[in-house]
Design an enzyme around this catalytic site. Structure first.
Site, PDB file in Angstrom:
ATOM      1  N   HIS A   1      -6.956 -21.496   9.623  1.00 24.46           N
ATOM      2  CA  HIS A   1      -8.526 -21.907   9.258  1.00 24.46           C
ATOM      3  C   HIS A   1      -9.090 -20.636   8.494  1.00 24.46           C
ATOM      4  O   HIS A   1      -9.660 -20.888   7.383  1.00 24.46           O
ATOM      5  CB  HIS A   1      -9.253 -22.403  10.329  1.00 24.46           C
ATOM      6  CG  HIS A   1     -10.800 -22.386   9.902  1.00 24.46           C
ATOM      7  ND1 HIS A   1     -11.274 -23.113   9.127  1.00 24.46           N
ATOM      8  CD2 HIS A   1     -11.741 -21.402  10.168  1.00 24.46           C
ATOM      9  CE1 HIS A   1     -12.494 -22.945   8.889  1.00 24.46           C
ATOM     10  NE2 HIS A   1     -12.833 -21.726   9.420  1.00 24.46           N
TER      11      HIS A   1
ATOM     12  N   CYS B   1      -8.982 -27.508   5.584  1.00 27.55           N
ATOM     13  CA  CYS B   1      -7.875 -27.163   6.052  1.00 27.55           C
ATOM     14  C   CYS B   1      -7.131 -28.160   7.299  1.00 27.55           C
ATOM     15  O   CYS B   1      -7.854 -29.031   7.834  1.00 27.55           O
ATOM     16  CB  CYS B   1      -7.926 -25.518   6.788  1.00 27.55           C
ATOM     17  SG  CYS B   1      -8.342 -25.578   8.299  1.00 27.55           S
TER      18      CYS B   1
ATOM     19  N   CYS C   1      -9.257 -27.984  10.652  1.00 20.51           N
ATOM     20  CA  CYS C   1     -10.560 -28.671  10.575  1.00 20.51           C
ATOM     21  C   CYS C   1     -10.075 -30.281  10.464  1.00 20.51           C
ATOM     22  O   CYS C   1     -10.984 -31.104  10.850  1.00 20.51           O
ATOM     23  CB  CYS C   1     -11.339 -28.200   9.572  1.00 20.51           C
ATOM     24  SG  CYS C   1     -11.725 -26.294  10.135  1.00 20.51           S
TER      25      CYS C   1
ATOM     26  N   ASP D   1      -8.544  -7.221   0.557  1.00 23.21           N
ATOM     27  CA  ASP D   1      -7.594  -7.610   1.262  1.00 23.21           C
ATOM     28  C   ASP D   1      -8.438  -7.055   2.616  1.00 23.21           C
ATOM     29  O   ASP D   1      -9.123  -6.195   2.479  1.00 23.21           O
ATOM     30  CB  ASP D   1      -6.362  -6.658   1.155  1.00 23.21           C
ATOM     31  CG  ASP D   1      -6.712  -5.118   1.617  1.00 23.21           C
ATOM     32  OD1 ASP D   1      -6.959  -4.439   0.783  1.00 23.21           O
ATOM     33  OD2 ASP D   1      -6.175  -4.845   2.714  1.00 23.21           O
TER      34      ASP D   1
ATOM     35  N   ASP E   1       0.936  -1.356  -0.072  1.00 21.30           N
ATOM     36  CA  ASP E   1      -0.042   0.049  -0.086  1.00 21.30           C
ATOM     37  C   ASP E   1       0.843   1.257  -0.062  1.00 21.30           C
ATOM     38  O   ASP E   1       2.262   1.117  -0.021  1.00 21.30           O
ATOM     39  CB  ASP E   1      -0.920   0.034   0.998  1.00 21.30           C
ATOM     40  CG  ASP E   1      -0.176   0.179   2.448  1.00 21.30           C
ATOM     41  OD1 ASP E   1       0.958   0.374   2.348  1.00 21.30           O
ATOM     42  OD2 ASP E   1      -0.834   0.103   3.358  1.00 21.30           O
ATOM     43  N   SER E   2       0.196   2.396  -0.081  1.00 19.65           N
ATOM     44  CA  SER E   2       0.996   3.646  -0.066  1.00 19.65           C
ATOM     45  C   SER E   2       1.455   4.192   1.281  1.00 19.65           C
ATOM     46  O   SER E   2       2.358   5.204   1.078  1.00 19.65           O
ATOM     47  CB  SER E   2       0.184   4.607  -0.834  1.00 19.65           C
ATOM     48  OG  SER E   2      -0.783   5.147  -0.254  1.00 19.65           O
ATOM     49  N   GLY E   3       0.694   3.749   2.151  1.00 19.93           N
ATOM     50  CA  GLY E   3       1.106   4.512   3.800  1.00 19.93           C
ATOM     51  C   GLY E   3      -0.016   5.610   3.857  1.00 19.93           C
ATOM     52  O   GLY E   3      -0.081   6.084   4.963  1.00 19.93           O
ATOM     53  N   GLY E   4      -0.696   5.820   2.778  1.00 19.83           N
ATOM     54  CA  GLY E   4      -1.619   7.326   2.888  1.00 19.83           C
ATOM     55  C   GLY E   4      -2.586   6.866   4.055  1.00 19.83           C
ATOM     56  O   GLY E   4      -3.083   7.809   4.596  1.00 19.83           O
TER      57      GLY E   4
ATOM     58  N   GLY F   1     -11.152   4.266   0.629  1.00 21.90           N
ATOM     59  CA  GLY F   1     -12.006   4.900   1.433  1.00 21.90           C
ATOM     60  C   GLY F   1     -13.539   4.465   1.619  1.00 21.90           C
ATOM     61  O   GLY F   1     -14.408   4.998   1.755  1.00 21.90           O
TER      62      GLY F   1
ATOM     63  N   CYS G   1     -14.849 -27.493   5.700  1.00 20.44           N
ATOM     64  CA  CYS G   1     -13.535 -26.872   5.336  1.00 20.44           C
ATOM     65  C   CYS G   1     -12.667 -28.144   5.442  1.00 20.44           C
ATOM     66  O   CYS G   1     -12.451 -29.135   6.100  1.00 20.44           O
ATOM     67  CB  CYS G   1     -13.066 -26.063   6.440  1.00 20.44           C
ATOM     68  SG  CYS G   1     -11.446 -25.241   6.513  1.00 20.44           S
TER      69      CYS G   1
END
Ligand SMILES: [Zn+2]
Length: 389
Positions: A344, A315, A318, A274, A95-98, A224, A313
């Site tokens: 998980h 994983c 599980c 994300d 990311d930009s840090g903004g 935003g 699941c």
């Protein structure tokens, strides 16, 4: 020489704006829709790179603000870039840090030139400008880097939101120039995505999207969102913004979100997501499942020796552990409990976007969406977006 960044749109849903695609990067391909786990300090908390691979992760995030402060982007550059430093030989996005520096309300000061701020670690003074944020991200060496942007608070008046959009546009142009004049740092190209701002003002979102599209960059982000507005408002902002972004480029909704939000926004034409939820909530005892959230501390799990977190699941957690044992680990504060719930949760988020992609591809996305949303239930509480951890 590695291939430059590109995106192929492979299929679109006939009944919604959902899409399936693939991003090609110097560190491999990424199928979309995709979920990107957040690795703030060059690590996805409680997960090794091998764990992430087992969960099917194809791309992870790192945070510019945090890595600039510690250990410093020049150290990461000298280590050979983030991929070599953290031993993740797959795509990375920074990311930009903004978002972080604008969140430091009391210890930051913004002007058109950039943002002066104090470190949350030791109070030291720093300055982020579009140019410096590009330099830091060049040092870090992620495959996808973000333009510096201003994310206004959710309750900002329209004139403040307009100013943030103007500043974001000016900064995006400066990022493009700084990026274009810098020779390749690590032997491969880094794709620069600008960020559409505009709060909940649809005209501003549209104007910002149009201006940024004219820069002809390899992908576009929507920032935003999920900063306090209602679900309906967020979904309409996403829908309206996505409509004004180019079809043939990937679209990234920053910091979103809950599984229900991801499904709703895939339907509105978003390709990349994300969020800190699967990792942060995993460490504090919340599991995401196909039947909704599970709070592992609840007493009802105390003697439930055999039921996994999620019977649907596959994983490692599980396949091996019952809820009584996971509850015991949580109550005892054992590291394995945090590790297993995180693993998980990441596995669940990856499964969610993978299934969405398959259903878009075979034309059954609409029915799948209705069925999954009915099982997951409504979103009750949403954490703030784009948070690092
Ligand atoms: Zn599982």
């Amino acid at each position: 020489m590695p291939q430059p960044f590109s995106f192929d749109l492979l299929a679109t849903d006939s009944a919604s704006s959902a899409r399936v695609g693939v991003m090609h990067t110097a560190h491999g391909d990424v199928q979309t829709p995709v979920f990107m786990p957040v690795g703030t300090q060059a690590t996805v908390k409680a997960m090794s790179p091998a764990d992430l691979e087992v969960c099917g992760c194809s791309i992870i995030l790192a945070n510019t603000y945090h890595l600039h402060l510690r250990p410093g982007s020049d150290l990461v550059r000298d280590a050979g870039g983030l991929h070599r430093f953290e031993r993740w030989n797959h795509p990375i996005l920074t990311d930009s840090g903004g978002f972080q520096v604008f969140s430091l309300k009391d210890i930051s000061k913004a002007s058109d030139e950039g943002v002066q701020f104090q470190s949350h670690i030791d109070g030291s003074r720093h300055f982020f400008s579009p140019e410096s944020v590009m330099e830091i991200q060049h040092n870090l060496g992620a495959d996808i880097i973000m333009a510096f942007d201003e994310c206004p608070p959710s309750n900002a008046p329209a004139d403040k939101v307009k100013k943030a959009v103007d500043r974001t546009l000016g900064w995006a142009r400066r990022c493009v120039e700084a990026h274009a004049r810098t020779p390749l740092q690590h032997g491969y190209g880094q794709a620069l995505f600008p960020v559409v701002q505009g709060g909940t003002v649809l005209e501003l979102r549209e104007a910002c999207a149009r201006e940024l599209t004219s820069l002809d960059l390899p992908g576009y982000a929507v920032g935003g969102c999920a900063v306090g507005e209602s679900n309906e408002v967020m979904y309409s902002v996403v829908e309206h913004t996505a409509k004004h972004l180019p079809q043939g480029k990937p679209r990234y909704l920053m910091g979103v979100g809950m599984p229900q939000d991801i499904i709703e926004c895939i339907a509105r034409g978003i390709d990349m997501f994300d969020c800190v939820l699967p990792t942060r909530d995993g460490r504090t005892g919340t599991a995401y499942t196909w039947a909704g959230k599970v709070q592992i501390r609840n007493a009802c799990h105390r003697r439930d020796f055999d039921t996994p977190l999620d019977p649907a699941c596959t994983c490692y957690c599980c396949a091996n552990f019952g809820r009584a044992y996971l509850r015991h680990l949580y109550v005892a504060g054992e590291i394995l409990g945090m590790h297993m719930l995180t693993l998980h949760n990441i596995h669940f988020f990856m499964d969610l976007v993978r299934q969405a992609g398959q259903r878009i591809g075979d034309g059954t996305f609409g029915a799948w969406k209705r069925e999954v949303l009915a099982k997951l239930g409504p979103v009750k509480k949403r954490d703030s977006a784009e948070a690092a951890e």
